[in-house]
Enzyme design. Structure first.
Site, PDB file in Angstrom:
ATOM      1  N   SER A 157      47.234  28.055  -6.358  1.00  0.00           N
ATOM      2  CA  SER A 157      48.221  28.568  -5.427  1.00  0.00           C
ATOM      3  C   SER A 157      49.530  28.833  -6.179  1.00  0.00           C
ATOM      4  O   SER A 157      49.514  29.552  -7.181  1.00  0.00           O
ATOM      5  CB  SER A 157      48.403  27.587  -4.261  1.00  0.00           C
ATOM      6  OG  SER A 157      49.084  28.186  -3.197  1.00  0.00           O
ATOM      7  N   ARG A 227      55.367  24.835   8.923  1.00  0.00           N
ATOM      8  CA  ARG A 227      54.223  24.144   8.342  1.00  0.00           C
ATOM      9  C   ARG A 227      52.955  24.366   9.167  1.00  0.00           C
ATOM     10  O   ARG A 227      51.860  24.515   8.610  1.00  0.00           O
ATOM     11  CB  ARG A 227      54.528  22.646   8.238  1.00  0.00           C
ATOM     12  CG  ARG A 227      53.421  21.827   7.612  1.00  0.00           C
ATOM     13  CD  ARG A 227      53.123  22.267   6.189  1.00  0.00           C
ATOM     14  NE  ARG A 227      52.302  21.281   5.482  1.00  0.00           N
ATOM     15  CZ  ARG A 227      51.951  21.367   4.216  1.00  0.00           C
ATOM     16  NH1 ARG A 227      52.368  22.397   3.501  1.00  0.00           N
ATOM     17  NH2 ARG A 227      51.225  20.433   3.643  1.00  0.00           N
ATOM     18  N   ASP A 320      38.839  31.452   1.356  1.00  0.00           N
ATOM     19  CA  ASP A 320      40.299  31.496   1.232  1.00  0.00           C
ATOM     20  C   ASP A 320      40.825  32.758   1.903  1.00  0.00           C
ATOM     21  O   ASP A 320      40.582  33.869   1.448  1.00  0.00           O
ATOM     22  CB  ASP A 320      40.683  31.473  -0.248  1.00  0.00           C
ATOM     23  CG  ASP A 320      42.173  31.257  -0.483  1.00  0.00           C
ATOM     24  OD1 ASP A 320      42.976  31.493   0.448  1.00  0.00           O
ATOM     25  OD2 ASP A 320      42.538  30.860  -1.604  1.00  0.00           O
ATOM     26  N   HIS A 350      41.779  27.984   1.595  1.00  0.00           N
ATOM     27  CA  HIS A 350      42.647  27.929   0.424  1.00  0.00           C
ATOM     28  C   HIS A 350      42.734  26.521  -0.154  1.00  0.00           C
ATOM     29  O   HIS A 350      42.769  26.343  -1.375  1.00  0.00           O
ATOM     30  CB  HIS A 350      44.037  28.433   0.824  1.00  0.00           C
ATOM     31  CG  HIS A 350      45.014  28.525  -0.297  1.00  0.00           C
ATOM     32  ND1 HIS A 350      44.828  29.343  -1.393  1.00  0.00           N
ATOM     33  CD2 HIS A 350      46.213  27.897  -0.499  1.00  0.00           C
ATOM     34  CE1 HIS A 350      45.855  29.225  -2.219  1.00  0.00           C
ATOM     35  NE2 HIS A 350      46.704  28.357  -1.705  1.00  0.00           N
ATOM     36  N   ASP A 351      42.756  25.517   0.703  1.00  0.00           N
ATOM     37  CA  ASP A 351      42.847  24.130   0.237  1.00  0.00           C
ATOM     38  C   ASP A 351      41.601  23.664  -0.499  1.00  0.00           C
ATOM     39  O   ASP A 351      41.569  22.535  -1.004  1.00  0.00           O
ATOM     40  CB  ASP A 351      43.116  23.188   1.420  1.00  0.00           C
ATOM     41  CG  ASP A 351      44.591  23.082   1.754  1.00  0.00           C
ATOM     42  OD1 ASP A 351      45.416  23.692   1.041  1.00  0.00           O
ATOM     43  OD2 ASP A 351      44.926  22.394   2.738  1.00  0.00           O
TER      44      ASP A 351
END
Length: 379
Positions: A157, A227, A320, A350-351
């Protein structure tokens, strides 16, 4: 500031947070930040020839605490536990792993919440920074410790963007790299979602144009919304639906005004970030990500990547949706030191670069084998 201007300092004890003073830093924009400190941790011993350093580069809201429990100077456990240590993919019996808190951050390094020369928080006076500025600050911190070259840079990232800038901007200072879940530039989709997060923070009345640090009131509501939005882009759609579907939270009934389970989950993610992160840093670092473009000032992306000689492993996550696989495919196709895209099959979005430990660990092994292959060659 040049590397030779920085006095030599000593490495911290293993796992200890050290603030490394790098003096004044001239940014890509021409602005200057005085009295810059970079928070740094290390694991493993530095070799006598200082050639075994692996830089581990964190993502947007990460820090220097890659591995280990919470403790003094780091209120949360390591964000990549299992990746660094004796016998781990970054084996500290062989390698010296070093991690910084990025310039603009809020976990020890100079950022908007830090005190400026006048003794007041930088706040809105903190200048815009770029990923390249972050790399220059990291390099200066290493130089202050007597380290001018590294065996590898590893990151996902925003950490992947930093790693990419390392190898394109300073190919003579790194032997290999792992680029995870990143692209050559910010996409319209990324910029759109990320500017919306920034807008949520700035819409909070407590933002006060970024000068809130001495008011006793932080833009907590805005940061929580930012967030929540960001976290949706970090996880996979199938994963979220399989976990939460359209269920209510616990005994709550959404048809009667209660919360959905996914709603509660995202609220929890927002609350967790509030406990450890500064809204000003979130804005500054997100803006840096929006401006990420490895081809800027280098005759475009194609020329910048084609001209990079560093051996590299490029990895992407199948699910992702923030940095889709096509972005890593572009890197793999254009970087001459890449043997082909490495695909991690995961529903975790993505994580996945943080949680798919076995697959990512193998990519780290491949990266460090590239560093070993070049260890006997001239830099």
């Amino acid at each position: 500031m040049t590397i030779s201007d920085v006095p030599t300092q000593t490495l911290p004890a293993e796992g200890e947070v050290r603030l490394v003073d790098i003096g004044s830093l001239r940014l890509e924009s021409g602005a200057v930040i005085d009295n810059v400190c970079i928070a740094l941790q290390r694991w493993g011993e530095l070799s006598p020839t200082r050639d075994n350093v692996v830089m581990v580069l964190h993502a947007l809201t990460g820090d220097s605490h890659v591995t280990g429990p919470a403790g003094p100077g780091h209120s949360t456990p390591g964000w990549w536990d299992g990746m660094v240590g004796p016998g781990a993919p970054i084996d500290t019996n062989r390698w010296c792993a070093v991690a910084t808190n990025v310039l603009g951050g809020c976990r020890g390094s100079t950022g908007p919440s830090s005190l400026a020369r006048d003794g007041k928080p930088w706040g809105s006076r903190f200048p815009l920074i770029s990923v390249r500025d972050q790399v220059e600050a990291d390099m200066a911190a290493l130089a202050a410790l007597g380290i001018t070259q590294v065996a590898a840079v590893v990151g996902g990232s925003m950490g992947g963007a930093r790693a990419l800038e390392w190898i394109v901007g300073h190919p003579d200072r790194v032997r290999s790299a792992l680029l995870l879940a990143v692209g050559a530039r910010a996409t319209a989709d990324q910029i759109g979602t990320q500017t919306t997060q920034i807008a949520a923070i700035k819409a909070d009345p407590n933002w006060r144009n970024g000068d809130y640090h001495e008011t006793g009131c932080k833009p907590e509501a805005g940061l929580k919304v930012a967030r929540r939005f960001a976290h949706l882009t970090y996880r996979g759609e199938i994963e979220l639906d399989s976990r939460f579907a359209n269920d209510g939270q616990g005994g709550e009934d959404p048809a009667d005004g209660g919360r959905y389970a996914i709603q509660s989950y995202l609220e929890h993610q927002g609350d967790k970030l509030l406990a450890r992160f500064d809204a000003g840093s979130y804005v500054i670092l997100t803006e840096a990500l929006n401006r990420h473009d490895v081809g800027r000032g280098r005759d475009g992306i194609h020329a910048a990547l084609r001209g990079c000689p560093v051996p590299v492993v490029v990895g992407g996550i199948t699910s992702d949706r923030l940095y889709p696989l096509r972005l890593q495919q572009e890197l793999a196709d254009l970087l001459p030191g890449c043997a082909g895209l490495e695909v991690v099959d995961s529903i975790r979005g993505h994580d996945g670069f943080l949680v798919e430990s076995e697959a990512v660990g193998e990519l780290i092994h491949k990266t460090l084998r590239l560093a070993e292959d070049r260890s006997s060659r001239p830099w």
